[in-house]
Design a protein around this motif. Sequence first.
Motif: not given
Length: 493
Positions: A163-165, A168-170, A172-182, A189-194
């Motif tokens: 996520i740091r590299v 993927p959350h940039k 959308s503010d609400s839509e879910s995303f798949v964590v790249p490369c993992l 979702t962005p709201s679940q991130l630190p």
Amino acid sequence: MATADDPTGNLHVAILPFMAHGHMIPIIDIAKLFASRRGVKTTIITTRLNAPLVSKQIPTTAEIHIELIRFPAAEAGVPEESETADFFSSTAQKMGPNFLFKFFHAAALLRRPLDAALAKIRPDCLVSDAFFPWSAESAGKLGIPRLVFHGTGYFALCTAVCIRVHKPHKNSDSESFVVPCLPGKIELTPSQLPESARKEEEGNPFTELVREMAESEGKSYGVIVNSFRELEPNYADFYRDELGRRNWAIGPVSLSNRRSEEKAGRGGRGTGESSSDCLKWLESKEPDSVIYICFGSLADFADSQLKEIAAALESWGGSFIWVVRKDPRTESESESEEEWLPVGFEDRTAEKGLIIRGWAPQILILEHEAVGGFVTHCGWNSTLEGITVGKAMVTWPVAAEQFYNEKLVTAVLGIGLPVEAEKWVRGTGDDEVIMAEGIEIAVRRLMDGDEGKEMRRKAKELREMARMAIEEGGSSHSSLSDLIDELKQRSHV
């Protein structure tokens, strides 16, 4: 205990814990694991007010010394008592970000005292918490390796880097995303991130700290991971091969506590009497009939949320142990239990429920056969403790990397059901409240149906893998042996 200048021992390991219970407890276990090996002595470097917590959990037979350093409270503008893990766990979060900024500044000011301590005790290596990124340079001054301790597992470590590299959350503010490369299709979702990942503000002290932690890890000798390879093999491989992190999985470190008194006192705040009362209550219950609810040392739910939990438990109708960490120092003198419990709740549930206010002997409770499920905030210590005793979980993450751990439990391991928490809880009273109906559905699915039985079966398989991993010849036991041999060769012992 050994003294700092005791020449015995072929390898001397220094340990620097961070001043919060979730970090201190496992790193003390790590110190005990090192000290249990032939030819290894350990020194834990800590502050004066944290020394009692450390010493209480060290067996008198262990070759572990405590080296004290001064906590620079005055220089950082924080209360003297804020150096204690108890203060940080129960009060710091309520004092807001300004206090936390000052607290982390105080932690950074430990650099000079640490340098002096290392020069005095002359260890062969330093194991330090990731929240002390500057300690890599402190170790470098003495020409000794620094090993990083993050306090979480491979899955969360890999997710955080991806996520740091890739950010993927940039999009959308609400839509879910798949964590790249993992590995695996992991959705967040962005709201679940630190917050440090979501905002990345220039000049934000936490954002800067995360950056420094990442940089210092690259300068360090490697990473000690409180996990075992069989639990998350794809992510252990990804961390090593794709992210290039040298690492040693030596967990679950909680299993270093083999005696009942060690388990009862883990965390430094329990009493034999309170443990005995709780276990006696459990003896009256059928196997797999009790659900245990505990949200760690930092989660601080609003009264409205606690009432929903109570309503869910009463509507479900089964047996429960519920740990509520209401800090009496933050409550008004007039506050009564009815302000966070439905009126008459304890009377109506007296036969089936047990509420513990404050600390609980979690490992002893979880390993009891009467406990069939665990409602958890998905802190890594609690998650691993649940796994090591074979308990299925209802997952309710609230902060930090807990949403990542939830995905491991539910989407990868298949031993948990979510209550569908969607964002961080700050304990301000205006957080999104998860209603009783949703909580009850998750508890009922876990405790009463075939779905829960299958999850308990899987969890018990993981329990056996965990126990085999720490025994001689097991993956974690061998990993620690390899690390010790490598450190001994490096120090020319």
